[in-house]
Design an enzyme around this catalytic site. Structure first.
Site, PDB file in Angstrom:
ATOM      1  N   ASP A 128      -7.331 -12.974   0.923  1.00 16.55           N
ATOM      2  CA  ASP A 128      -6.471 -12.823   2.094  1.00 16.55           C
ATOM      3  C   ASP A 128      -6.865 -13.905   3.096  1.00 16.55           C
ATOM      4  OD1 ASP A 128      -5.186 -12.189   4.427  1.00 16.55           O
ATOM      5  OD2 ASP A 128      -5.991 -10.156   4.595  1.00 16.55           O
ATOM      6  N   LYS A 179      -0.954 -16.807  12.130  1.00 14.42           N
ATOM      7  CA  LYS A 179      -2.161 -17.381  12.726  1.00 14.42           C
ATOM      8  C   LYS A 179      -2.167 -18.906  12.608  1.00 14.42           C
ATOM      9  CE  LYS A 179      -3.608 -12.905  12.480  1.00 14.42           C
ATOM     10  NZ  LYS A 179      -3.478 -11.846  11.495  1.00 14.42           N
ATOM     11  N   TRP A 230      -9.960  -5.994   7.968  1.00 16.99           N
ATOM     12  CA  TRP A 230      -8.817  -6.359   7.120  1.00 16.99           C
ATOM     13  C   TRP A 230      -9.106  -6.096   5.646  1.00 16.99           C
ATOM     14  CZ3 TRP A 230      -4.442  -6.010   9.181  1.00 16.99           C
ATOM     15  CH2 TRP A 230      -4.188  -6.470  10.476  1.00 16.99           C
TER      16      TRP A 230
HETATM   17  C1  LIG Z   1      -3.352 -10.662  10.818  1.00 14.08           C
HETATM   18  C2  LIG Z   1      -3.952 -10.347   9.507  1.00 14.08           C
HETATM   19  C3  LIG Z   1      -3.336  -9.491   8.583  1.00 14.08           C
HETATM   20  C4  LIG Z   1      -2.082  -8.707   8.887  1.00 14.08           C
HETATM   21  O1  LIG Z   1      -0.976  -9.467   8.987  1.00 14.08           O
HETATM   22  P1  LIG Z   1       0.444  -8.754   9.286  1.00 14.08           P
HETATM   23  O2  LIG Z   1       1.353  -9.910   9.241  1.00 14.08           O
HETATM   24  O3  LIG Z   1       0.328  -8.090  10.624  1.00 14.08           O
HETATM   25  O4  LIG Z   1       0.679  -7.776   8.206  1.00 14.08           O
HETATM   26  C5  LIG Z   1      -3.945  -9.283   7.358  1.00 14.08           C
HETATM   27  N1  LIG Z   1      -5.098  -9.899   7.053  1.00 14.08           N
HETATM   28  C6  LIG Z   1      -5.724 -10.715   7.926  1.00 14.08           C
HETATM   29  C7  LIG Z   1      -6.995 -11.374   7.516  1.00 14.08           C
HETATM   30  C8  LIG Z   1      -5.171 -10.965   9.170  1.00 14.08           C
HETATM   31  O5  LIG Z   1      -5.790 -11.779  10.037  1.00 14.08           O
END
Ligand SMILES: *Cc1c(COP(=O)(O)O)cnc(C)c1O
Length: 354
Positions: free
Chosen positions: A166, A190, A90
């Site tokens: 993030d 999540k 990511w």
């Molecule tokens: C799932 C995730 C994303 C991507 O999220 P989307 O909603 O699919 O764009 C980005 N960063 C992390 C750390 C993630 O777990």
């Protein structure tokens, strides 16, 4: 996984929300009842994370990945650098997206120690050229690499550099000090609610810096000025996020859920470490408490493991397609009993192959 209680409440009020005769998703986002839903969700999130008044909380669209572009567009100029700590797939994705809008510089990448376990290099070993540091808008990192199960449990701080995190897969899983960050963002799916929604927490003095070509609907300043309603927000996701925040408060808040998360992770890692049958490749200090990837000593048994797990009611254990193996995602809503059931299955499966 979302909390069962939240799903039940959403189901019960799906058609007739608060005796209004309509669903919450059918009412206008500008109506008083929805504005109350929106404001309550924001306040509950502020309470849960102790968000100071000089931070804006935005409910936006585009999930986590959308912010890979939104953050550099909003807080960096094309002439500036964004620094990146690259610890997994990511944070790597964030570099290539930021490179479209700023200069980028990777300060360090995850590596392995003498035991061949993944680690994140200490700040002392980062590549920090003076000329780049003098022209830097922010440092981006991902405290919990969802695919790789690699986590940084303390924020990396560089003097005079804004920190951007993030937190898509670890927001609300453990207490954090908001003041350590310039921007925190998280895709909702999540730990917060349905996919599509993104929560952005941004310090006020970082607003007003957007690049001229920034699309209005992802402009943090416009969003802040319009209480995240510059364009129609994902109202149902926002409502559901609000229910999750209330559920989390009822669980005792972030410290209480953190203790439960530690217990769940500990249980699973000790099973993996105890049996030679399973393996996790991350050094203990950098192990995620949300996503636990593991492999079988004999990968030929992977398909059988997954099929038998599925038959036992243990779903979604297949590792991310980019890395293979297994991954147990044990987000806030996963009860201890779920991890206990997994560990019991893992022990029995290993014993049966002897
Ligand atoms: C799932 C995730 C994303 C991507 O999220 P989307 O909603 O699919 O764009 C980005 N960063 C992390 C750390 C993630 O777990």
């Amino acid at each position: 996984m979302l909390p069962a209680e939240v799903m039940q409440q959403a189901q019960a009020e799906f058609i007739n929300w608060q005796n209004s005769g309509s669903s919450v998703m059918e009412i206008s986002h500008r109506s008083k009842p929805f504005i109350e839903v929106a404001a309550a969700a924001e306040q509950d999130l502020r309470d849960l994370l102790a968000i100071p008044d000089n931070y804006k909380v935005l409910f936006l669209q585009g999930g986590g990945r959308g912010q890979f572009a939104s953050v550099p567009l909003n807080i960096a100029s094309p002439e500036q650098y964004s620094l990146h700590l690259q610890t997994g797939s990511w944070s790597k994705g964030a570099v290539s997206e930021a490179a479209k809008y700023t200069h980028t510089h990777v300060v360090a990448k995850d590596t392995v120690n003498a035991d061949n376990k993944r680690i994140i290099p200490d700040i002392a070993d980062w590549d920090l050229p003076e000329d780049i540091l003098g022209n830097t808008a922010f440092l981006h990192y991902c405290p919990n690499e969802t695919v790789d199960g690699v986590a940084l449990h303390t924020p990396p701080k560089l003097p005079n550099v804004e920190l951007v995190a993030d937190m898509s897969s670890n927001i609300l899983s453990a207490p954090i000090n908001i003041a350590d960050y310039g921007v925190i963002y998280a895709g909702a799916q999540k730990n917060i609610g349905p996919s599509g929604l993104a929560v952005v927490i941004v310090r006020e003095d970082l607003l007003g810096k957007a690049q001229a070509q920034t699309p209005s609907f992802i402009n943090f300043t416009l969003a802040a000025e319009h209480d995240s309603m510059y364009n129609t927000p994902p109202t149902y996701s926002w409502y559901l996020a609000g229910l999750v925040f209330k559920w989390l408060k009822a669980q005792g808040g972030v410290s209480a859920i953190h203790a439960k998360n530690l217990e769940k992770a500990q249980l699973l890692y000790s099973c993996i470490d105890e049996l030679d049958f399973y393996h996790n490749n991350v050094a203990a200090e950098f192990r995620s408490i949300m996503n636990v990837p593991f492999t079988l000593a004999n990968p030929e048994l992977d398909a059988q493991f997954l099929a038998e797990a599925e038959a036992t009611g243990l779903h979604a254990l297949k590792g991310h397609r980019s890395v293979g193996g297994m991954r147990a995602s044990i987000y806030n809503a996963m009860p201890l009993a779920g991890v206990e059931a997994l560990v019991k299955f893992m022990r029995e499966f290993a014993a049966a192959q002897d």
